[in-house]
Design a protein around this motif. Structure first.
Motif, PDB file in Angstrom:
ATOM      1  N   VAL A  34       4.070  -0.931 -19.312  1.00  0.00           N
ATOM      2  CA  VAL A  34       4.821  -0.488 -18.148  1.00  0.00           C
ATOM      3  C   VAL A  34       5.837  -1.583 -17.822  1.00  0.00           C
ATOM      4  O   VAL A  34       5.484  -2.765 -17.749  1.00  0.00           O
ATOM      5  N   PRO A  35       7.111  -1.215 -17.639  1.00  0.00           N
ATOM      6  CA  PRO A  35       8.119  -2.227 -17.321  1.00  0.00           C
ATOM      7  C   PRO A  35       7.745  -3.014 -16.062  1.00  0.00           C
ATOM      8  O   PRO A  35       7.242  -2.454 -15.084  1.00  0.00           O
ATOM      9  N   ALA A  36       7.990  -4.327 -16.115  1.00  0.00           N
ATOM     10  CA  ALA A  36       7.601  -5.232 -15.036  1.00  0.00           C
ATOM     11  C   ALA A  36       8.174  -4.831 -13.682  1.00  0.00           C
ATOM     12  O   ALA A  36       7.552  -5.065 -12.649  1.00  0.00           O
ATOM     13  N   GLU A  37       9.363  -4.194 -13.681  1.00  0.00           N
ATOM     14  CA  GLU A  37       9.950  -3.807 -12.389  1.00  0.00           C
ATOM     15  C   GLU A  37       9.134  -2.733 -11.673  1.00  0.00           C
ATOM     16  O   GLU A  37       9.282  -2.525 -10.472  1.00  0.00           O
ATOM     17  N   TYR A  38       8.253  -2.049 -12.399  1.00  0.00           N
ATOM     18  CA  TYR A  38       7.390  -1.032 -11.781  1.00  0.00           C
ATOM     19  C   TYR A  38       6.016  -1.566 -11.409  1.00  0.00           C
ATOM     20  O   TYR A  38       5.246  -0.878 -10.756  1.00  0.00           O
ATOM     21  N   GLY A  40       5.544  -4.970 -10.304  1.00  0.00           N
ATOM     22  CA  GLY A  40       5.635  -6.211  -9.550  1.00  0.00           C
ATOM     23  C   GLY A  40       5.435  -7.436 -10.429  1.00  0.00           C
ATOM     24  O   GLY A  40       4.994  -8.474  -9.958  1.00  0.00           O
ATOM     25  N   GLY A  41       5.711  -7.287 -11.711  1.00  0.00           N
ATOM     26  CA  GLY A  41       5.578  -8.396 -12.643  1.00  0.00           C
ATOM     27  C   GLY A  41       4.226  -8.500 -13.318  1.00  0.00           C
ATOM     28  O   GLY A  41       4.018  -9.356 -14.166  1.00  0.00           O
ATOM     29  N   VAL A  42       3.300  -7.633 -12.935  1.00  0.00           N
ATOM     30  CA  VAL A  42       1.964  -7.638 -13.529  1.00  0.00           C
ATOM     31  C   VAL A  42       2.024  -6.963 -14.895  1.00  0.00           C
ATOM     32  O   VAL A  42       2.674  -5.924 -15.056  1.00  0.00           O
ATOM     33  N   LYS A  43       1.342  -7.544 -15.882  1.00  0.00           N
ATOM     34  CA  LYS A  43       1.289  -6.922 -17.211  1.00  0.00           C
ATOM     35  C   LYS A  43       0.321  -5.749 -17.183  1.00  0.00           C
ATOM     36  O   LYS A  43      -0.844  -5.899 -16.792  1.00  0.00           O
ATOM     37  N   VAL A  44       0.820  -4.577 -17.577  1.00  0.00           N
ATOM     38  CA  VAL A  44       0.025  -3.355 -17.630  1.00  0.00           C
ATOM     39  C   VAL A  44       0.366  -2.651 -18.946  1.00  0.00           C
ATOM     40  O   VAL A  44       1.524  -2.341 -19.206  1.00  0.00           O
ATOM     41  N   GLY A  45      -0.656  -2.398 -19.763  1.00  0.00           N
ATOM     42  CA  GLY A  45      -0.434  -1.738 -21.046  1.00  0.00           C
ATOM     43  C   GLY A  45      -1.491  -0.709 -21.328  1.00  0.00           C
ATOM     44  O   GLY A  45      -2.645  -0.855 -20.902  1.00  0.00           O
ATOM     45  N   GLY A  46      -1.098   0.359 -22.043  1.00  0.00           N
ATOM     46  CA  GLY A  46      -2.001   1.469 -22.322  1.00  0.00           C
ATOM     47  C   GLY A  46      -2.247   1.668 -23.809  1.00  0.00           C
ATOM     48  O   GLY A  46      -1.310   1.704 -24.603  1.00  0.00           O
ATOM     49  N   TYR A  47      -3.515   1.840 -24.166  1.00  0.00           N
ATOM     50  CA  TYR A  47      -3.959   2.085 -25.539  1.00  0.00           C
ATOM     51  C   TYR A  47      -4.325   3.550 -25.735  1.00  0.00           C
ATOM     52  O   TYR A  47      -4.760   4.218 -24.797  1.00  0.00           O
ATOM     53  N   GLY A  48      -4.183   4.016 -26.954  1.00  0.00           N
ATOM     54  CA  GLY A  48      -4.612   5.364 -27.305  1.00  0.00           C
ATOM     55  C   GLY A  48      -4.274   5.670 -28.745  1.00  0.00           C
ATOM     56  O   GLY A  48      -3.749   4.826 -29.478  1.00  0.00           O
ATOM     57  N   ARG A  49      -4.576   6.907 -29.132  1.00  0.00           N
ATOM     58  CA  ARG A  49      -4.218   7.375 -30.473  1.00  0.00           C
ATOM     59  C   ARG A  49      -2.865   8.090 -30.443  1.00  0.00           C
ATOM     60  O   ARG A  49      -2.011   7.829 -31.264  1.00  0.00           O
ATOM     61  N   ASP A  50      -2.699   8.996 -29.501  1.00  0.00           N
ATOM     62  CA  ASP A  50      -1.452   9.760 -29.408  1.00  0.00           C
ATOM     63  C   ASP A  50      -0.774   9.618 -28.048  1.00  0.00           C
ATOM     64  O   ASP A  50       0.379   9.987 -27.895  1.00  0.00           O
ATOM     65  N   ARG A  51      -1.471   9.095 -27.072  1.00  0.00           N
ATOM     66  CA  ARG A  51      -0.919   8.817 -25.742  1.00  0.00           C
ATOM     67  C   ARG A  51      -1.801   7.758 -25.096  1.00  0.00           C
ATOM     68  O   ARG A  51      -2.973   7.628 -25.451  1.00  0.00           O
ATOM     69  N   PRO A  52      -1.272   6.991 -24.156  1.00  0.00           N
ATOM     70  CA  PRO A  52      -2.077   5.947 -23.530  1.00  0.00           C
ATOM     71  C   PRO A  52      -3.180   6.535 -22.654  1.00  0.00           C
ATOM     72  O   PRO A  52      -2.899   7.350 -21.766  1.00  0.00           O
ATOM     73  N   VAL A  53      -4.412   6.127 -22.903  1.00  0.00           N
ATOM     74  CA  VAL A  53      -5.544   6.607 -22.111  1.00  0.00           C
ATOM     75  C   VAL A  53      -6.410   5.471 -21.570  1.00  0.00           C
ATOM     76  O   VAL A  53      -7.191   5.664 -20.653  1.00  0.00           O
ATOM     77  N   TYR A  54      -6.280   4.289 -22.142  1.00  0.00           N
ATOM     78  CA  TYR A  54      -7.082   3.133 -21.741  1.00  0.00           C
ATOM     79  C   TYR A  54      -6.124   2.012 -21.364  1.00  0.00           C
ATOM     80  O   TYR A  54      -5.419   1.475 -22.205  1.00  0.00           O
TER      81      TYR A  54
END
Length: 127
Positions: A34-38, A40-54
């Motif tokens: 997720v871009p940092a501007e959305y 507040g600078g916190v790192k947020v990332g999503g894992y999955g096979r075909d779409r982020p679910v975790y």
């Protein structure tokens, strides 16, 4: 029933290094940051096979430990997950094997991730 889930991690890069390796045998990878501007600078990332679910959310502290089970398509994937997760710094919480107290074909493996979460890979297929 569940569309996605997120957990707090103390150190995003450490958690990412673990999940990159642990989830690869299951065919999952980091699909989105997720871009940092959305965030507040916190790192947020999503894992999955075909779409982020975790989703991993860096908070500087670990959250209350959770239990998360990932679907494996075969028992071999469960075995590979366990090996990869341990090699990535996970701690053993149950080697691959049948858990017939759940049901006759329940084949799972459990590890603790770097933040103490109980992470599992499970296959429900007979052999």
């Amino acid at each position: 029933m569940i569309d996605h889930i997120g957990i707090k991690v103390a150190d995003f890069e450490r958690a990412k290094a673990f999940y990159d390796r642990a989830l690869a045998p299951l065919g999952a990878k980091l699909l989105m940051m997720v871009p940092a501007e959305y965030t507040g600078g916190v790192k947020v990332g999503g894992y999955g096979r075909d779409r982020p679910v975790y989703w991993l959310h860096e908070t500087g502290i670990s959250g209350e430990p959770k239990h998360v089970a990932f679907t494996a398509r075969s028992r071999a994937e469960v075995d590979a997950f366990y090996t990869a997760a341990l090699a990535a710094g996970g701690r053993d919480n149950g080697a691959p094997g049948l858990r017939p107290h759940y049901h006759p074909n329940y084949y799972g493996a459990f590890v603790f991730d770097p933040d103490g979460n109980n992470v599992e890979a499970v296959c429900h297929a007979p052999e």
